[in-house]
Design an enzyme around this catalytic site. Sequence first.
Site, PDB file in Angstrom:
ATOM      1  CD  GLU A  84      -2.524   1.808   0.469  1.00 34.80           C
ATOM      2  OE1 GLU A  84      -3.294   1.010  -0.097  1.00 34.80           O
ATOM      3  OE2 GLU A  84      -2.435   3.016   0.165  1.00 34.80           O
ATOM      4  CG  ASP A 141     -12.943   1.939  -7.846  1.00 33.42           C
ATOM      5  OD1 ASP A 141     -13.967   1.243  -7.981  1.00 33.42           O
ATOM      6  OD2 ASP A 141     -12.953   3.053  -7.272  1.00 33.42           O
ATOM      7  NE  ARG A 155     -15.997   5.429   1.453  1.00 32.52           N
ATOM      8  CZ  ARG A 155     -15.945   4.933   0.219  1.00 32.52           C
ATOM      9  NH1 ARG A 155     -14.892   4.289  -0.204  1.00 32.52           N
ATOM     10  NH2 ARG A 155     -16.957   5.094  -0.592  1.00 32.52           N
ATOM     11  CE1 TYR A 166     -23.922   5.743   4.133  1.00 40.10           C
ATOM     12  CE2 TYR A 166     -24.754   6.621   2.072  1.00 40.10           C
ATOM     13  CZ  TYR A 166     -23.699   6.161   2.850  1.00 40.10           C
ATOM     14  OH  TYR A 166     -22.422   6.138   2.323  1.00 40.10           O
TER      15      TYR A 166
HETATM   16  C1  FAD Z   1     -18.970   9.686  -3.452  1.00 43.18           C
HETATM   17  C2  FAD Z   1     -18.788   8.188  -3.523  1.00 43.18           C
HETATM   18  C3  FAD Z   1     -19.666   7.369  -2.833  1.00 43.18           C
HETATM   19  C4  FAD Z   1     -19.531   5.976  -2.933  1.00 43.18           C
HETATM   20  N1  FAD Z   1     -20.420   5.197  -2.258  1.00 43.18           N
HETATM   21  C5  FAD Z   1     -20.342   3.841  -2.386  1.00 43.18           C
HETATM   22  C6  FAD Z   1     -21.269   2.996  -1.695  1.00 43.18           C
HETATM   23  O1  FAD Z   1     -22.123   3.482  -0.928  1.00 43.18           O
HETATM   24  N2  FAD Z   1     -21.190   1.653  -1.891  1.00 43.18           N
HETATM   25  C7  FAD Z   1     -20.238   1.093  -2.717  1.00 43.18           C
HETATM   26  O2  FAD Z   1     -20.229  -0.143  -2.866  1.00 43.18           O
HETATM   27  N3  FAD Z   1     -19.333   1.864  -3.356  1.00 43.18           N
HETATM   28  C8  FAD Z   1     -19.350   3.220  -3.213  1.00 43.18           C
HETATM   29  N4  FAD Z   1     -18.430   4.012  -3.841  1.00 43.18           N
HETATM   30  C9  FAD Z   1     -17.374   3.387  -4.651  1.00 43.18           C
HETATM   31  C10 FAD Z   1     -16.233   2.846  -3.784  1.00 43.18           C
HETATM   32  O3  FAD Z   1     -15.728   3.874  -2.951  1.00 43.18           O
HETATM   33  C11 FAD Z   1     -15.086   2.315  -4.640  1.00 43.18           C
HETATM   34  O4  FAD Z   1     -15.590   1.588  -5.724  1.00 43.18           O
HETATM   35  C12 FAD Z   1     -14.194   1.395  -3.799  1.00 43.18           C
HETATM   36  O5  FAD Z   1     -13.568   2.129  -2.778  1.00 43.18           O
HETATM   37  C13 FAD Z   1     -13.148   0.722  -4.677  1.00 43.18           C
HETATM   38  O6  FAD Z   1     -12.304  -0.057  -3.864  1.00 43.18           O
HETATM   39  P1  FAD Z   1     -10.884  -0.513  -4.417  1.00 43.18           P
HETATM   40  O7  FAD Z   1     -10.245  -1.261  -3.293  1.00 43.18           O
HETATM   41  O8  FAD Z   1     -11.033  -1.182  -5.729  1.00 43.18           O
HETATM   42  O9  FAD Z   1     -10.096   0.843  -4.726  1.00 43.18           O
HETATM   43  P2  FAD Z   1      -9.665   2.012  -3.731  1.00 43.18           P
HETATM   44  O10 FAD Z   1     -10.637   2.201  -2.641  1.00 43.18           O
HETATM   45  O11 FAD Z   1      -9.342   3.185  -4.596  1.00 43.18           O
HETATM   46  O12 FAD Z   1      -8.322   1.477  -3.062  1.00 43.18           O
HETATM   47  C14 FAD Z   1      -7.110   1.455  -3.784  1.00 43.18           C
HETATM   48  C15 FAD Z   1      -5.955   1.362  -2.789  1.00 43.18           C
HETATM   49  O13 FAD Z   1      -4.747   1.234  -3.531  1.00 43.18           O
HETATM   50  C16 FAD Z   1      -3.784   2.167  -3.058  1.00 43.18           C
HETATM   51  N5  FAD Z   1      -2.899   2.474  -4.184  1.00 43.18           N
HETATM   52  C17 FAD Z   1      -3.198   3.200  -5.287  1.00 43.18           C
HETATM   53  N6  FAD Z   1      -2.156   3.245  -6.117  1.00 43.18           N
HETATM   54  C18 FAD Z   1      -1.158   2.533  -5.529  1.00 43.18           C
HETATM   55  C19 FAD Z   1       0.189   2.212  -5.908  1.00 43.18           C
HETATM   56  N7  FAD Z   1       0.721   2.645  -7.067  1.00 43.18           N
HETATM   57  N8  FAD Z   1       0.929   1.430  -5.078  1.00 43.18           N
HETATM   58  C20 FAD Z   1       0.405   0.980  -3.902  1.00 43.18           C
HETATM   59  N9  FAD Z   1      -0.852   1.276  -3.483  1.00 43.18           N
HETATM   60  C21 FAD Z   1      -1.626   2.023  -4.304  1.00 43.18           C
HETATM   61  C22 FAD Z   1      -4.623   3.342  -2.581  1.00 43.18           C
HETATM   62  O14 FAD Z   1      -3.903   4.151  -1.666  1.00 43.18           O
HETATM   63  C23 FAD Z   1      -5.811   2.640  -1.953  1.00 43.18           C
HETATM   64  O15 FAD Z   1      -5.556   2.276  -0.610  1.00 43.18           O
HETATM   65  C24 FAD Z   1     -18.514   5.406  -3.735  1.00 43.18           C
HETATM   66  C25 FAD Z   1     -17.613   6.237  -4.410  1.00 43.18           C
HETATM   67  C26 FAD Z   1     -17.746   7.620  -4.294  1.00 43.18           C
HETATM   68  C27 FAD Z   1     -16.764   8.497  -5.044  1.00 43.18           C
END
Ligand code: FAD
Length: 388
Positions: free
Chosen positions: A33, A291, A106, A215
């Site tokens: 991370e 994502d 979160r 919520y």
């Molecule tokens: C306003 C808003 C409201 C939302 N509400 C909801 C909801 O109610 N329910 C829901 O299901 N989803 C919701 N989402 C979507 C959700 O937040 C994301 O889809 C989710 O957090 C994606 O998780 P992830 O682990 O794939 O990516 P991320 O949460 O982006 O995590 C990626 C991780 O990788 C790390 N990282 C990045 N690049 C590197 C690198 N080069 N080297 C090492 N580490 C790195 C980052 O620091 C981070 O810790 C919402 C989004 C927004 C913007």
Amino acid sequence: MASPRIAVIGAGIGGLTTAVALAREGVRCTVFEREAALPVAGGGIQLSPNATAVLHRLGLAAALTGAVRPVARELRRWRDNEVIGRLELGRAAEIRYGAPYCTMRRAALCRALFDAARRAQGDDAIRFRRRCAGVEHRGDGVVVRFDDGSEQRADAVIGADGINSVVGARLRAGPVRYSGHSVYRAVCPADRVPWLSVPQRVVVWLGPGRHCVTYPIDGGRTLNLVATVPEPMPPRAIREVSGSELLAAYAGWHPAVRGLFAVAGRFDHHGLFDRPVLPAWQRGRVAVLGDAAHPMLPFAAQGAAQAIEDAEALARCVPEPDGFARYEAARRARVERIAALARDGLRDHHLADGAEQRLRDDRLARVGPADLDWLYQDGHRPAARVAR
Ligand SMILES: Cc1cc2nc3c(=O)[nH]c(=O)nc-3n(C[C@H](O)[C@H](O)[C@H](O)COP(=O)(O)OP(=O)(O)OC[C@H]3O[C@@H](n4cnc5c(N)ncnc54)[C@H](O)[C@@H]3O)c2cc1C
């Protein structure tokens, strides 16, 4: 891939769930991370039953202990606060889907996933301050390069590194797209908003060009608030603003919404982005999830839910031949449908008052649980075997 040692890039919801899910398949991993620690601040998240079912299966039900189980989700009109449509959640959803609809902090979810990942993979399994700068196949493995010049060899790499994924850059990721909208996010004490606090619900107000969601979190003591506003250019960075900026953007809206902004006081403001679903989620010994593979707009509240579903599906496939390809084959169609639904929200949530809006409201008034079964029913399907 027999007993591989995996490098997971990113300790977000997707990466941490992956670490737990891999352990259940007997696969060791290390998570890298870039940040120095887990996030401690931040607002809430909705977790629909398709996601909480996965958490239950992964032995993570305890992560949801303090979560709120809202009784319903209501869609309301911007000007008069009239209910457009209502979906029963609470006990009804739990019976229908075998898992609850939850809302929570979160940071609390990330903390619970982090603790579970360390228990499952070992205390040293999550390494902070390790920013991945690239990955490359070398020999019969993969090398992760970090920005400090160090390298880590692994049998395979899973990129869970979010919308600007470095790992995804290897997989012909399309450009990040600004949605034309920004969001203002805040939390406020629920007892200062008595007109919304009881019963505990998800409430979404739809109006011309913008919408607002609230919520309960923190066991119902706090309300999470997300207000969407059209904005030709995204703010350059996350900035803190006062509620008065938002009150101006929501002029003419019902006092139930404006009163919420007044109580919340301070908001974080940032742009909303997505990206076309990546054309490939895996190549060789490298795969992406969450994502990193399919960043979607938040209008279906499914981004994190889909990252959680991905994590379980991918972990199950890892020990199999063609594991990464099987994961993509199992997940792609569902995720593309959900990403399209989220993008449709840009227009559908924001219609100006008129004939089209009335048609939308009629449609939304008729939406019942059966219409959402495809979304909320457990998303895991046994992975289909694909040709090599
Ligand atoms: C306003 C808003 C409201 C939302 N509400 C909801 C909801 O109610 N329910 C829901 O299901 N989803 C919701 N989402 C979507 C959700 O937040 C994301 O889809 C989710 O957090 C994606 O998780 P992830 O682990 O794939 O990516 P991320 O949460 O982006 O995590 C990626 C991780 O990788 C790390 N990282 C990045 N690049 C590197 C690198 N080069 N080297 C090492 N580490 C790195 C980052 O620091 C981070 O810790 C919402 C989004 C927004 C913007």
